[in-house]
Design a protein around this motif. Structure first.
Motif, PDB file in Angstrom:
ATOM      1  N   ARG A  88       0.842  -1.192   0.000  1.00  0.00           N
ATOM      2  CA  ARG A  88       0.000   0.000   0.000  1.00  0.00           C
ATOM      3  C   ARG A  88       0.875   1.240   0.000  1.00  0.00           C
ATOM      4  NH1 ARG A  88      -4.388  -1.547   4.488  1.00  0.00           N
ATOM      5  NH2 ARG A  88      -5.164   0.485   3.943  1.00  0.00           N
ATOM      6  N   LEU A  89       0.322   2.340  -0.481  1.00  0.00           N
ATOM      7  CA  LEU A  89       1.065   3.592  -0.491  1.00  0.00           C
ATOM      8  C   LEU A  89       1.606   3.908   0.898  1.00  0.00           C
ATOM      9  CD1 LEU A  89      -1.011   5.962  -2.795  1.00  0.00           C
ATOM     10  CD2 LEU A  89       1.135   4.790  -3.295  1.00  0.00           C
ATOM     11  N   ARG A  90       2.815   4.382   0.916  1.00  0.00           N
ATOM     12  CA  ARG A  90       3.557   4.778   2.124  1.00  0.00           C
ATOM     13  C   ARG A  90       4.105   3.593   2.919  1.00  0.00           C
ATOM     14  NH1 ARG A  90       3.761   9.791   0.850  1.00  0.00           N
ATOM     15  NH2 ARG A  90       1.925  11.098   0.766  1.00  0.00           N
ATOM     16  N   ASP A  91       3.854   2.359   2.470  1.00  0.00           N
ATOM     17  CA  ASP A  91       4.485   1.199   3.114  1.00  0.00           C
ATOM     18  C   ASP A  91       5.992   1.300   2.918  1.00  0.00           C
ATOM     19  OD1 ASP A  91       2.151   0.037   3.982  1.00  0.00           O
ATOM     20  OD2 ASP A  91       2.152  -1.601   2.507  1.00  0.00           O
ATOM     21  N   PRO A  92       6.773   0.816   3.883  1.00  0.00           N
ATOM     22  CA  PRO A  92       8.236   0.848   3.719  1.00  0.00           C
ATOM     23  C   PRO A  92       8.700  -0.197   2.698  1.00  0.00           C
ATOM     24  CG  PRO A  92       7.653  -0.243   5.770  1.00  0.00           C
ATOM     25  CD  PRO A  92       6.375   0.285   5.183  1.00  0.00           C
ATOM     26  N   MET A  93       9.785   0.117   2.047  1.00  0.00           N
ATOM     27  CA  MET A  93      10.394  -0.802   1.097  1.00  0.00           C
ATOM     28  C   MET A  93      10.804  -2.077   1.838  1.00  0.00           C
ATOM     29  SD  MET A  93      13.925  -0.245  -1.076  1.00  0.00           S
ATOM     30  CE  MET A  93      13.393   1.319  -1.739  1.00  0.00           C
ATOM     31  N   THR A 134       9.010 -11.340  -4.411  1.00  0.00           N
ATOM     32  CA  THR A 134       7.700 -11.293  -5.067  1.00  0.00           C
ATOM     33  C   THR A 134       6.591 -11.318  -4.017  1.00  0.00           C
ATOM     34  OG1 THR A 134       8.545 -12.382  -7.043  1.00  0.00           O
ATOM     35  CG2 THR A 134       6.173 -12.532  -6.663  1.00  0.00           C
ATOM     36  N   ASN A 135       6.708 -12.185  -3.033  1.00  0.00           N
ATOM     37  CA  ASN A 135       5.707 -12.265  -1.970  1.00  0.00           C
ATOM     38  C   ASN A 135       5.756 -11.038  -1.062  1.00  0.00           C
ATOM     39  OD1 ASN A 135       4.797 -14.722  -2.939  1.00  0.00           O
ATOM     40  ND2 ASN A 135       6.076 -15.915  -1.550  1.00  0.00           N
ATOM     41  N   ALA A 136       6.948 -10.541  -0.767  1.00  0.00           N
ATOM     42  CA  ALA A 136       7.070  -9.354   0.091  1.00  0.00           C
ATOM     43  C   ALA A 136       6.402  -8.143  -0.558  1.00  0.00           C
ATOM     44  CB  ALA A 136       8.544  -9.060   0.381  1.00  0.00           C
ATOM     45  N   PHE A 137       6.501  -8.038  -1.868  1.00  0.00           N
ATOM     46  CA  PHE A 137       5.870  -6.940  -2.603  1.00  0.00           C
ATOM     47  C   PHE A 137       4.421  -7.258  -2.981  1.00  0.00           C
ATOM     48  CE2 PHE A 137      10.102  -5.347  -3.041  1.00  0.00           C
ATOM     49  CZ  PHE A 137      10.005  -4.016  -3.413  1.00  0.00           C
ATOM     50  N   ASN A 138       4.015  -8.514  -2.811  1.00  0.00           N
ATOM     51  CA  ASN A 138       2.684  -8.979  -3.181  1.00  0.00           C
ATOM     52  C   ASN A 138       2.420  -8.811  -4.682  1.00  0.00           C
ATOM     53  OD1 ASN A 138       0.259 -10.229  -2.567  1.00  0.00           O
ATOM     54  ND2 ASN A 138      -0.803  -8.280  -2.260  1.00  0.00           N
ATOM     55  N   LEU A 177       6.722   3.687  -0.198  1.00  0.00           N
ATOM     56  CA  LEU A 177       6.093   3.459  -1.490  1.00  0.00           C
ATOM     57  C   LEU A 177       5.265   4.670  -1.888  1.00  0.00           C
ATOM     58  CD1 LEU A 177       5.526   1.478  -3.829  1.00  0.00           C
ATOM     59  CD2 LEU A 177       3.523   0.703  -2.530  1.00  0.00           C
ATOM     60  N   ARG A 178       5.519   5.175  -3.089  1.00  0.00           N
ATOM     61  CA  ARG A 178       4.790   6.338  -3.591  1.00  0.00           C
ATOM     62  C   ARG A 178       3.921   6.005  -4.803  1.00  0.00           C
ATOM     63  NH1 ARG A 178       6.555  11.160  -1.521  1.00  0.00           N
ATOM     64  NH2 ARG A 178       4.572  11.822  -2.379  1.00  0.00           N
ATOM     65  N   HIS A 179       4.225   4.895  -5.478  1.00  0.00           N
ATOM     66  CA  HIS A 179       3.432   4.511  -6.657  1.00  0.00           C
ATOM     67  C   HIS A 179       3.698   3.048  -6.982  1.00  0.00           C
ATOM     68  CE1 HIS A 179       1.459   4.803 -10.547  1.00  0.00           C
ATOM     69  NE2 HIS A 179       2.524   4.259 -11.109  1.00  0.00           N
ATOM     70  N   SER A 180       2.649   2.356  -7.423  1.00  0.00           N
ATOM     71  CA  SER A 180       2.819   0.999  -7.936  1.00  0.00           C
ATOM     72  C   SER A 180       1.831   0.782  -9.072  1.00  0.00           C
ATOM     73  CB  SER A 180       2.609  -0.048  -6.836  1.00  0.00           C
ATOM     74  OG  SER A 180       1.274  -0.039  -6.392  1.00  0.00           O
ATOM     75  N   GLN A 181       2.240  -0.046 -10.016  1.00  0.00           N
ATOM     76  CA  GLN A 181       1.364  -0.401 -11.128  1.00  0.00           C
ATOM     77  C   GLN A 181       1.869  -1.696 -11.733  1.00  0.00           C
ATOM     78  OE1 GLN A 181       2.344   3.203 -13.469  1.00  0.00           O
ATOM     79  NE2 GLN A 181       2.726   1.808 -15.186  1.00  0.00           N
TER      80      GLN A 181
END
Length: 148
Positions: free
Chosen positions: A2-7, A105-109, A125-129
């Motif tokens: 989710r947005l703002r989750d830590p790397m 892959t699992n950590a990033f879902n 996290l600022r953006h994902s797609q």
């Protein structure tokens, strides 16, 4: 994620290409945003988008960390020699985390490739797609993160 989750940490690589490895702290200590992109040798959309990722990597080399993560979609995708050959063919010079065990892959879902994750300099996290296309949106989000 989710947005703002830590790397997440970069643990569990079955191998690294173009690097001895990277750690989350290395990316954050560099005080630069990061683009993490997931791809697979069997993914046609990944093949289509790779030149654009390489262009971003080269244009922003002083301002952005770029890490590739190879996520196998089948047993055939786990062949390290085939991954090396594909990486060379696609001119992927950034560090490549080989994720045959799907740890990252699992950590990033991650569910689909290609997938892109943009983190700010603080590692949030600022953006994902994911999926094909969307390079215009990715560039806009990167620009916004780089401007802050």
């Amino acid at each position: 994620m989710r947005l703002r989750d830590p790397m997440p940490e970069f643990d569990g690589a079955t191998d690294w290409l173009n690097s001895r490895g990277a750690k989350r702290r290395d990316l954050i200590e560099g005080n630069k945003p990061a683009l993490i992109h997931f791809w697979s040798i069997s993914c046609d959309l990944c093949k289509e988008s790779m030149p654009q990722i390489n262009e971003l990597r080269d244009q922003l080399k002083n301002d952005l960390h770029v890490i590739a993560v190879h996520m196998p979609r089948s047993k055939k995708d786990m062949d390290l020699d085939a991954i090396k050959e594909a990486a060379k063919g696609f001119k992927i010079t950034q560090p490549i985390f080989i994720d045959n065990a799907h740890k990252l892959t699992n950590a990033f879902n991650v569910k689909y490739v290609p997938a892109y994750y943009v983190f700010d300099a603080d590692g949030k996290l600022r953006h994902s797609q994911s999926g094909g296309g969307g390079m215009t949106m990715l560039r806009k989000r990167l620009s916004r993160v780089l401007d802050n």
